[in-house]
Design an enzyme around this catalytic site. Structure first.
Site, short mmCIF file in Angstrom:
data_model
loop_
_atom_site.label_atom_id
_atom_site.label_comp_id
_atom_site.label_asym_id
_atom_site.label_seq_id
_atom_site.Cartn_x
_atom_site.Cartn_y
_atom_site.Cartn_z
N HIS A 635 -23.39 -37.65 28.13
CA HIS A 635 -22.27 -38.60 28.10
C HIS A 635 -21.51 -38.51 26.78
CE1 HIS A 635 -20.35 -42.62 28.80
NE2 HIS A 635 -20.43 -42.67 27.47
N GLU A 636 -22.25 -38.56 25.67
CA GLU A 636 -21.60 -38.57 24.36
C GLU A 636 -20.92 -37.24 24.04
OE1 GLU A 636 -21.15 -41.21 22.88
OE2 GLU A 636 -22.60 -42.48 23.90
N HIS A 639 -17.45 -37.11 25.21
CA HIS A 639 -16.46 -37.65 24.28
C HIS A 639 -16.07 -36.61 23.23
CE1 HIS A 639 -16.72 -41.54 26.03
NE2 HIS A 639 -17.95 -41.81 25.60
#
Length: 688
Positions: A635-636, A639
């Site tokens: 997920h990170e 980003h």
């Protein structure tokens, strides 16, 4: 796990021994039972003020009176304690007062009695299990009993600073020898009696070992009344050594089968057996030697009392008594003391205030806490959570991991959140205007031939998930070589409590490898590859809690701006600069977003903070339950590659360039109806 049901039938054919079926190969798989497969039902109480407060008061009401009764019982015990350690060195041949510090009394009568006295003499004595010993130091104690005591009356000896619980000391015996077996010298030489196994002639010691050798050998004689309240003549208050040992102790000893010439007495028994065991002074019968049995039951603390004599039938009348002690046992060499203890008993045993005090303290503390918590609950009650949200109250379907993070539930509970809202969050910052414009441009310039990536409706994005259409597209994308490969550096930042490999929360090399594999697999469909360029470990309590992010990254960051640096921190927390999250809250992770204007020639300080900070407990198999499959890193890193949260800075307008039209958390039913998922952070947007 599947289970095969086998039907058994009985027949003559099966009973024939020649028709035995072939033996099955052993299977190491545990039996499919609730116990072996850990499926037993469990009960866990839900603690609320209505259940906890009554428990506090109940414990207090029960424990305090019990403690009072125990203190009363202890106070009813009458006893006299005299420390005679220095009798031979301090006493004279005439009676002199014993120092007050060496005397302790507790009697019902308040009558003032004379302080106990002592004197020392040298006599020829004949102790039990011994030859006649000349020049024996005899300590005579004279003491007064202010009121009648007993029966029963017990006489103990008390030692201090004597560590019978030392491991080597406790093991130094041979149980077979004590039971009477005549064990050979060779066997004794290899037994646990070390270091007292054989004498200098190679003969076995009987009894062997350190415990037997160090037996308490002072002889305590029954007190003699020299004057009584009734004016009677001097008479002995006869006490016996019969029954001082436990019946269970007696069963561990037997009359030995050794002959006198086959064994030697232990070294410290030499004064009692100067010529060894002889016909005139034979081997003692340990099954009848109760003083020995009492001594062999080792004490757990360095200060202990052991029963020496008792009288269960006669009252010890008030008066003055004298008692002779044959003083052999040395205690000054190990800085210990020895005392006599004359005592009665209560229903709970001898005098001991500790248990009563403990009950009173615990009971009083529970009542005080109950009152304090009750006042706090009445003045400022705390809002209670709804226990119906607990996971074990929900209708459970087979657990499956879904990459999107969405959970398909039975229709009966489709309107209920599966879990209660949590404060853990992603701390990614809001995108810059430049990145937002880049997203706008990409939404218009994205290649149109990829019909899955450019789906414009919910149905097109999600309905084909199980169809061959989607399956073929996924296989096609997975078969492509990565468009680019990212050099990845992993930094493990642990605090002091998790840096040791023996810690339960230690991040092992296996966890690191599994996390990297998870990350690489997660981006296969996006044609993005990763190369593990390096791994390092650091122990720093401040960095582990996100205390000084800049200095940490200045010290650890490696590679260029195109390199991915992931900092796994054991106590990742939000700080004052984390947007939308209270400082001190646990963070699952955060990453920097791409910045424009970074060129290869720029100084490293221009982009040193670039990278991803992730809670190390979220790694596969990590310690942060519920989040430890590895998806947080994927997920990170999204980003870091420029992906944003759904609705970040956007609306639910169909014409908006953002991802919300087909990213809004709706479930699509077979009829095409969109049903809202509850319990997520975008409810307001979805309701718009």
């Amino acid at each position: 796990m599947s289970q095969t049901n086998v039907v058994h039938t009985d027949s003559i054919h099966e009973e024939d021994p020649h028709n035995e079926p072939p033996k099955k190969q052993k299977n190491r798989r545990p039996a499919n039972t609730a116990f072996r497969q850990q499926r037993l039902k469990a009960w866990q109480p839900i603690l609320t003020p209505k259940t906890v407060l009554p428990i506090f008061f109940a414990i207090g009401i029960i424990f305090a009176p019990i403690g009072g009764l125990l203190l009363w019982a202890s106070a009813s015990v009458q006893e006299l304690v005299i420390d005679y350690t220095n009798c031979n060195s301090s006493a004279t041949t005439d009676f002199t007062a014993i120092p007050e510090s060496k005397v302790s009394t507790s009697f019902k009568s308040s009558n003032i009695v004379a302080r106990p006295q002592w004197r020392r003499t040298l006599n020829t004595t004949h102790p039990p299990y011994s030859v006649e010993i000349p020049n024996t130091p005899v300590c005579t104690l004279q003491f007064s009993i202010p009121n009648d005591i007993g029966p029963p009356v017990y006489l103990y000896y008390r030692l201090t600073n004597f560590y019978q619980n030392h491991r080597r000391y406790v093991k130094s015996l041979d149980t077979d020898q004590l039971k009477g077996t005549a064990i050979s010298n060779d066997t004794i030489g290899g037994s646990s009696c070390n270091p007292l196994q054989l004498d200098h002639n190679g003969k076995a010691y009987y009894p062997c070992g350190l415990i037997a050798n160090s037996i308490f050998n002072d002889t305590l004689n029954s007190p003699v009344a020299v004057s009584t309240s009734g004016g009677q003549e001097s008479q002995q208050y006869r006490m016996t050594n019969e029954g001082i040992a436990w019946s269970t102790d007696a069963s561990q000893y037997g009359k030995t089968k050794y002959r006198n010439s086959e064994v030697s007495p232990p070294p410290n028994w030499h004064r009692r057996y100067p010529n060894g065991y002889t016909d005139e002074n034979p081997i003692p019968d340990l099954s009848q030697y109760e003083e020995f049995q009492v001594w062999m039951r080792t004490a757990g603390l360095p200060t202990f009392s052991k029963l020496a004599l008792r009288n269960d039938n006669e009252t010890m009348t008030a008066g003055t008594y004298q008692m002779d002690i044959y003083d052999f046992f040395p205690v000054t060499i190990y800085s210990g003391t020895k005392s006599i203890l004359l005592s009665t008993r209560s229903v709970v045993g001898g005098k001991n205030n500790f248990l009563g005090i403990a009950y009173v303290v615990v009971g009083g503390l529970c009542i005080v806490l109950g009152v304090v918590f009750t006042i706090a609950h009445l003045i400022k009650p705390r809002k209670l959570g709804d226990h119906t949200y607990l996971s074990w109250n929900n209708i459970d379907a087979p657990s499956t991991a879904i990459a999107s993070g969405r959970d398909t539930r039975p229709a009966a509970i489709a309107g209920l959140p599966r879990y209660k809202p949590i404060t853990r969050s992603c701390g990614a910052p809001d995108p810059s205007a430049n990145l937002t414009n880049t997203h706008r441009w990409l939404s218009q310039a994205e290649p149109l031939e990829n019909d899955l990536w450019n789906a414009t409706t919910v149905q097109e994005r999600y309905i084909p998930l199980a169809s061959s259409y989607h399956h073929d597209r996924v296989k096609k994308r997975q078969a492509l070589s990565p468009l680019y490969t990212i050099d990845t550096y992993i930094h493990i930042i642990a605090d002091s409590s998790t840096s040791n490999p023996s810690s339960a929360n230690y991040i092992t090399d296996t966890i690191i490898r599994n996390q990297f594999n998870y990350l690489a697999a997660a981006y296969t469909n996006a044609s993005i590859g990763f190369r593990l360029a390096g791994v390092d470990r650091v122990t720093n309590d401040s960095w582990a809690a996100n205390g000084d992010d800049l200095s940490m990254k200045r010290a650890l960051r490696r590679g260029t701006y195109a390199s991915l640096n992931i900092y796994y921190q054991s106590q990742l927390q939000a700080n004052a600069n984390t947007p939308g999250v209270p400082p001190g809250s646990t963070l699952l992770g955060f990453c920097t977003l791409p910045e424009s204007g970074i060129t290869p020639g720029m100084d490293r300080d221009e982009y040193v903070i670039d990278g991803c900070n992730v809670l190390s407990g979220t790694m596969p198999g990590g310690y942060y339950g519920g989040y430890n499959l590895g998806g947080t890193t994927a997920h990170e890193v999204g980003h870091w590659n420029g992906l944003l949260h759904t609705f970040t800075g956007n609306s639910c307008d169909v014409d908006d360039f953002g991802d919300c039209e087909f990213g809004c958390p709706f479930a699509v039913t077979a009829g095409g109806k969109r049903e809202k998922y509850l319990g997520v952070s975008v409810l307001t947007c979805c309701d718009a």
